[in-house]
Design a protein around this motif. Structure first.
Motif, PDB file in Angstrom:
ATOM      1  N   LYS A 122      -6.086  -1.980   7.939  1.00 48.92           N
ATOM      2  CA  LYS A 122      -4.852  -1.787   8.687  1.00 48.92           C
ATOM      3  C   LYS A 122      -3.781  -2.797   8.298  1.00 48.92           C
ATOM      4  O   LYS A 122      -2.691  -2.791   8.899  1.00 48.92           O
ATOM      5  N   ASP A 123      -4.063  -3.690   7.321  1.00 45.98           N
ATOM      6  CA  ASP A 123      -2.999  -4.543   6.787  1.00 45.98           C
ATOM      7  C   ASP A 123      -2.195  -3.827   5.704  1.00 45.98           C
ATOM      8  O   ASP A 123      -1.416  -4.439   4.977  1.00 45.98           O
ATOM      9  N   ASN A 124      -2.398  -2.481   5.599  1.00 45.41           N
ATOM     10  CA  ASN A 124      -1.636  -1.601   4.697  1.00 45.41           C
ATOM     11  C   ASN A 124      -1.960  -1.835   3.220  1.00 45.41           C
ATOM     12  O   ASN A 124      -1.117  -1.618   2.352  1.00 45.41           O
ATOM     13  N   SER A 181       5.190   0.500  -0.755  1.00 46.66           N
ATOM     14  CA  SER A 181       6.148   0.137   0.300  1.00 46.66           C
ATOM     15  C   SER A 181       6.115   1.116   1.475  1.00 46.66           C
ATOM     16  O   SER A 181       6.335   0.732   2.618  1.00 46.66           O
ATOM     17  N   GLY A 182       5.853   2.396   1.216  1.00 42.20           N
ATOM     18  CA  GLY A 182       5.849   3.366   2.298  1.00 42.20           C
ATOM     19  C   GLY A 182       4.488   3.611   2.906  1.00 42.20           C
ATOM     20  O   GLY A 182       4.364   4.353   3.880  1.00 42.20           O
ATOM     21  N   PHE A 183       3.463   2.994   2.364  1.00 41.91           N
ATOM     22  CA  PHE A 183       2.100   3.266   2.806  1.00 41.91           C
ATOM     23  C   PHE A 183       1.753   2.474   4.054  1.00 41.91           C
ATOM     24  O   PHE A 183       2.022   1.274   4.134  1.00 41.91           O
ATOM     25  N   ARG A 184       1.157   3.150   5.038  1.00 40.90           N
ATOM     26  CA  ARG A 184       0.644   2.506   6.250  1.00 40.90           C
ATOM     27  C   ARG A 184      -0.831   2.874   6.381  1.00 40.90           C
ATOM     28  O   ARG A 184      -1.186   4.041   6.491  1.00 40.90           O
ATOM     29  N   GLY A 185      -1.675   1.837   6.339  1.00 44.50           N
ATOM     30  CA  GLY A 185      -3.111   2.046   6.254  1.00 44.50           C
ATOM     31  C   GLY A 185      -3.777   2.362   7.572  1.00 44.50           C
ATOM     32  O   GLY A 185      -3.148   2.456   8.614  1.00 44.50           O
ATOM     33  N   GLY A 186      -5.093   2.490   7.513  1.00 47.49           N
ATOM     34  CA  GLY A 186      -5.913   2.774   8.674  1.00 47.49           C
ATOM     35  C   GLY A 186      -6.776   4.004   8.510  1.00 47.49           C
ATOM     36  O   GLY A 186      -7.654   4.262   9.324  1.00 47.49           O
TER      37      GLY A 186
END
Length: 551
Positions: free
Chosen positions: A457-459, A478-483
């Motif tokens: 979740k730290d992308n 830059s546009g990626f959001r993890g999880g």
């Protein structure tokens, strides 16, 4: 509380006595004043009556004298020269003069009495006004006494209400005291349990220290074996000199476009997806507590597996593709037959959500699970029970097994990866704080035991070298959001993972670490990706319940 009630009663009694005393004293003064006025008034009234009687008597006497005077005058006029009569006339004249004096005195006395009467009438008027004023004051005092009485009743009612409130508060206080005692007992029980857990933890640490001392030598052998595996699989990842000698990416290629859009495949979020080991089936599971099996080529649902009592958080096929095992938010794992669709086992033992399940490459009789209760459990799927529990110290969100099934890789809430011996359950290695956020998933290379991919979740996603235990690639955008859950291509050349915000699926080149492609069709955050074996096909799921098949 009783002391407070007694104080209130004493204060109210004192106030009541003081008010009544003041009212009685004022009443005595006013009554004395009125008594003098009344007595004077009655005396004047009596005097007035006597004076009126006297005036009436004098008026009658005056009238009689006047009549006698007139009679004498007539007698004088009719008198003759008789000397006897002359003398009588002289007497009558004298008597007339006397009567005149008496009448004059009577008139004077009447005037004086009239003046006195007027004065008395004035005094009576003043006294009447004073009496009326006193009566008015007495009436006001009566009203004041009545108001004070009403106020006293109100105060007594308030005191009674306060008493009732005090009784209620006393009951509540007793209830709170009982609750406090219960909580105190619970606290003592928890403290006892904590002490037991601490003792158990210390004992485990002592045993772990002994194991670590014995494992150092064993670890050298593990490194040697891993190097041998890595040399066999070096064709798929860059070697230690940083040169990429992997398989030709064109052997399988990357997905270019969406093949099937399965709208509302599930009701709610679709948390997980996977392909069977031969690629004939695809399984998805989500918040609607069902697992659906699909024909990935046709995009059609072949069966629906029911029985879960909570959201399905992970699903895997057994290596022989005969069964499906799902991890659920209800704290249990369930196993279904692929052909029959019937539940074979319900595996209970976790105390909270089960986040992940994994198999080795060839053993269909055992699986590994990790959960919210900070344990990793190994299950015997033939008998349907837990054969080993590993306390891992932090919530486990992802588990994976090595190709040969010798090691377990776990990703945790504290951002660390832990490596466990499958046979003994001992901790072989810990990569502390590999990520700055919780690790949501761990997956191994499909053709090698050398590399591990972690998603956080730290992308970022990281490729970890399991020989040197170091990060060889950091995959980010830059546009990626993890999880979400990532996947690796069959030739190890590409890692794909969906963004939890913009609905885009990012693909990274494992050689360069750069973004090599994006798949954009989802209308909500992507939760899971899975790559079909020996194919360019992948499946992705999202938060709205849609499933997309790409090729």
């Amino acid at each position: 509380e009783r002391a407070g009630e007694r104080e209130i009663e004493r204060a109210m009694s004192t106030l009541e006595s003081l008010l009544l005393g003041k009212l009685r004293a004022r009443n005595l003064v006013e009554v004395d004043n009125i008594r003098d006025v009344v007595e004077n008034y009655l005396a004047l009234c009596k005097q007035k009556s006597e004076l009126r009687d006297r005036v009436s008597h004098l008026e009658k006497r005056t009238k009689d004298l006047s009549q006698e005077k007139e009679t004498l005058k007539v007698q004088l006029l009719n008198k003759d020269d008789n000397e006897g009569k002359a003398q009588e006339a002289e007497k009558l004249k004298v008597r007339n003069e006397q009567l005149g004096e008496e009448i004059l005195q009577s008139y004077k006395e009447n005037a004086r009495i009239a003046q006195e009467l007027a004065a008395k009438v004035s005094e009576i008027t003043v006294l009447r006004e004073e009496l009326e004023k006193s009566v008015t004051d007495n009436e006001k005092l009566r009203l004041t006494i009545g108001e004070l009485g009403e106020r006293n009743k109100e105060l007594l009612q308030q005191v009674e209400d306060e008493r009732n409130a005090g009784r209620v508060l006393h009951v509540e206080l007793d209830t709170l005291a009982e609750e406090k005692n219960a909580l105190q007992e619970e606290k003592e029980r928890v403290q006892v349990e904590n002490r037991k857990l601490i003792d158990l933890l210390l004992e485990m640490k002592e045993k772990e220290a002994e194991r670590m001392n014995a494992a150092n030598d064993y670890y050298d052998n593990v490194v040697v074996n891993a190097n041998l595996h890595a040399q066999k699989a070096s064709s798929s990842w860059k070697d230690l000199d940083g040169e990429w000698e992997g398989l030709n990416c064109n052997d399988f290629g990357r997905p270019k476009s969406v093949k099937h859009i399965l709208q509302s495949a599930h009701e709610g979020m679709v948390h997980t997806a996977c392909f069977s080991n031969k690629g004939a089936y695809m399984a998805t599971g989500g918040a609607d507590q069902v697992i659906k099996l699909w024909d990935p080529k046709k995009g059609s649902c072949t069966s629906t597996l029911r029985g879960a009592l909570g959201s399905v958080l992970d699903v895997k096929f057994t290596p022989d593709d005969k069964h499906v095992v799902a991890a659920g938010a209800d704290g249990a794992l369930r196993m279904w037959g692929v052909d029959s669709g019937r539940t074979k086992h319900t595996l209970t033992g976790h105390k909270d959500k089960v986040h992940a399940v994994s198999f080795g490459s060839s053993d269909s009789k055992k699986c590994v699970s990790g959960g919210q209760d900070r344990t990793i459990r190994i299950w015997d799927l033939t008998k349907g029970y837990c054969i080993q529990t590993i306390a891992c110290g932090s919530t486990c969100f992802g588990v994976a097994q090595s190709q040969n099934g010798s090691f377990i890789y776990s990703g945790h809430f504290d951002g660390s990866v832990r490596i466990w011996d499958f046979r003994t359950g001992s901790l072989e290695k810990q990569l502390t704080q590999l990520h700055t956020g919780q690790i949501s998933s761990v997956i191994t290379s499909p053709i090698s035991d050398r590399y591990l991919v972690t998603a956080s979740k730290d992308n970022t996603l990281k490729v970890v070298d399991l020989v040197n235990f170091e990060t060889v690639q950091v995959l980010e955008s830059s546009g990626f959001r993890g999880g979400g859950v990532p996947c690796i291509s069959p030739d190890d050349s590409t890692v794909a993972c969906g963004s939890s915000v913009d609905g885009c699926v990012y693909m990274w080149d494992t050689k360069t670490g750069s973004v090599d492609g994006e798949l954009k069709k989802h209308k909500s955050g992507v939760l899971a990706c899975a790559w079909a074996p020996a194919s360019s096909m992948i499946v992705t799921t999202d938060q709205k319940g849609d499933v997309l098949v790409w090729d």
